[in-house]
Design a protein around this motif. Structure first.
Motif, short mmCIF file in Angstrom:
data_model
loop_
_atom_site.label_atom_id
_atom_site.label_comp_id
_atom_site.label_asym_id
_atom_site.label_seq_id
_atom_site.Cartn_x
_atom_site.Cartn_y
_atom_site.Cartn_z
N ARG A 27 0.95 -1.40 -0.53
CA ARG A 27 -0.42 0.14 -0.14
C ARG A 27 0.61 1.33 -0.22
N LEU A 28 2.06 1.01 1.05
CA LEU A 28 2.52 2.58 1.07
C LEU A 28 3.37 2.24 -0.41
N GLU A 31 1.14 4.25 -3.12
CA GLU A 31 1.06 5.17 -2.43
C GLU A 31 1.83 6.52 -2.28
N THR A 32 2.90 6.04 -2.46
CA THR A 32 4.48 7.05 -2.81
C THR A 32 4.66 6.70 -4.24
N ASN A 34 3.43 6.00 -6.90
CA ASN A 34 2.62 6.03 -7.98
C ASN A 34 2.85 4.52 -8.69
#
Length: 121
Positions: A27-28, A31-32, A34
């Motif tokens: 997930r990170l 989010e971080t 792309n």
């Protein structure tokens, strides 16, 4: 891509939930930097021996390595490293009296030589 490897000391086997941590790292990553969720592939490897300098221990380690295609900024890579370090500090709890060493690295992989396949499913 990205390929994510998490090496950890065997003493930490019960100190964190590998699947939960892997999903959180994925997930990170999305989010971080792309990445797409289905592109994130995380493997956990228990490393039998870990030695720090001349220390007699007890020392344990979690080392996370990201292999990604080029194109992300140094700032995005640093943000991913920082976010994963924070996640490790939150989720990995070593035994009392044990020193935990964590490290994260994000490296670019040559797109022209990388190959991947999905079989079955």
């Amino acid at each position: 891509m990205p390929q994510i490897s998490v090496d950890y000391s065997p003493e930490l086997a019960g100190a964190f939930d590998r699947r939960e941590l892997g999903l959180a790292i994925n997930r990170l990553t999305v989010e971080t930097i792309n990445a797409t969720p289905e592109a994130c592939k995380t493997v956990f490897r228990e490393v039998q021996d870990f030695v720090v300098g001349a220390s007699a221990g007890p020392d344990v380690q979690v080392y996370v390595e990201f292999q990604i295609f080029p194109g992300r900024t140094p700032e995005a890579k640093a943000a991913l490293s920082d976010a994963v370090q924070a996640l490790l500090a939150e989720r990995v709890v070593p035994a009392p009296g044990t020193r935990l060493f964590t490290a994260v690295t994000v490296t670019d992989v040559d797109r022209d030589s990388y190959r991947s396949a999905t079989i079955g499913g």
